[in-house]
Design a protein around this motif. Structure first.
Motif, PDB file in Angstrom:
ATOM      1  N   THR A 197       0.552  51.561 -30.081  1.00 21.89           N
ATOM      2  CA  THR A 197       0.320  50.117 -29.964  1.00 21.89           C
ATOM      3  C   THR A 197      -0.831  49.714 -30.873  1.00 21.89           C
ATOM      4  O   THR A 197      -1.857  50.392 -30.929  1.00 21.89           O
ATOM      5  CB  THR A 197       0.006  49.743 -28.506  1.00 21.89           C
ATOM      6  N   THR A 237      -3.021  42.866 -27.937  1.00 16.67           N
ATOM      7  CA  THR A 237      -2.088  43.802 -28.556  1.00 16.67           C
ATOM      8  C   THR A 237      -1.146  43.010 -29.451  1.00 16.67           C
ATOM      9  O   THR A 237      -0.704  41.908 -29.105  1.00 16.67           O
ATOM     10  CB  THR A 237      -1.299  44.592 -27.504  1.00 16.67           C
ATOM     11  N   LEU A 238      -0.841  43.591 -30.620  1.00 18.69           N
ATOM     12  CA  LEU A 238      -0.093  42.869 -31.649  1.00 18.69           C
ATOM     13  C   LEU A 238       1.346  43.331 -31.769  1.00 18.69           C
ATOM     14  O   LEU A 238       2.253  42.533 -31.910  1.00 18.69           O
ATOM     15  CB  LEU A 238      -0.803  43.044 -32.997  1.00 18.69           C
ATOM     16  N   ARG A 239       1.561  44.645 -31.750  1.00 19.39           N
ATOM     17  CA  ARG A 239       2.915  45.195 -31.891  1.00 19.39           C
ATOM     18  C   ARG A 239       2.870  46.646 -31.457  1.00 19.39           C
ATOM     19  O   ARG A 239       1.800  47.206 -31.205  1.00 19.39           O
ATOM     20  CB  ARG A 239       3.409  45.107 -33.345  1.00 19.39           C
ATOM     21  N   SER A 240       4.049  47.253 -31.344  1.00 22.49           N
ATOM     22  CA  SER A 240       4.093  48.668 -30.992  1.00 22.49           C
ATOM     23  C   SER A 240       5.242  49.352 -31.719  1.00 22.49           C
ATOM     24  O   SER A 240       6.197  48.706 -32.171  1.00 22.49           O
ATOM     25  CB  SER A 240       4.227  48.854 -29.478  1.00 22.49           C
TER      26      SER A 240
END
Length: 212
Positions: A40, A49-52
């Motif tokens: 993540t 959190t931006l992306r995973s």
């Protein structure tokens, strides 16, 4: 050895859908952390959190300037952060008992938890180039400005240690508060450490001591 109390600047998390924070790395903009079945990306300024990336992510994480490296059981996977594809795999030196992971000087540096060792590993072949002995269980590993730091976590006690990369001698210790364990460790290249908090699901930002 110089001893002091770790100064925790901020705590982030727990995060939705994240049970634990293992390995941690920094790509210059985002903090990446391993949480079992995904990597993540976190904005350290906002804590969001931006992306995973869906990939096995059981322990240490590293970034070489372009690619992510991630310990997955008994192997280390090289991952393209843009596509999320696994590009290559090498054996991990601890055979599944590996913990921290860092990138420095063209090599991977791999913590071997209970063996109390840090291995310098060829990122192409997985060959162990040399081994540094410590006297503590190794969790996260980080190089910053020629200094080698690693996390330790035994029972309720956890600390960040700076060691001599030639001899393994402990030079400095930052003691974490009771229960604030360090799983992953990475520096931002300046005055902050990003510390994975294991099963707490938290990421802690700790001040790196000034030199001089």
């Amino acid at each position: 050895m110089k001893r002091s109390t770790a100064e925790i600047l901020r705590e982030e998390g727990p995060f939705p859908g994240v049970d634990a924070v293992h390995g941690v790395t920094y790509d210059g903009k985002q903090v990446w952390f391993a949480s079992g079945n995904k990597l993540t990306a976190l904005d350290p300024a906002s804590g969001k959190t931006l992306r995973s990336i869906d990939v096995a992510a059981h322990a240490g994480t590293a970034f070489d300037g372009r690619y992510l490296f991630q310990i997955a059981e008994d192997r280390i996977q090289k991952i393209d952060p843009d596509s999320g594809r696994v590009l290559a795999t090498i054996p991990a030196p601890g055979g599944g008992a590996d913990s921290g992971l860092a990138w420095a000087e063209g090599s991977l540096w791999v913590g071997h938890y209970r063996a109390r060792q840090i291995h310098q590993v060829d990122p192409e072949t997985g060959a162990v180039l040399r081994t540094i002995e410590s006297n503590r269980f190794i969790t996260g590993v980080s190089w910053v400005d020629g200094e080698l730091w690693h996390g330790t976590w035994e029972g309720d006690d956890s600390e960040l240690r700076r060691i001599d990369p030639r001899t393994g001698e402990a030079l400095e210790s930052l003691q974490m508060p009771p229960g604030a364990g360090v799983s992953g460790l990475e520096s931002d290249g300046a005055d902050r450490f990003f510390c994975g908090g294991g099963n707490s699901g938290k990421l802690r930002i700790v001040r790196r001591p000034a030199r001089g």
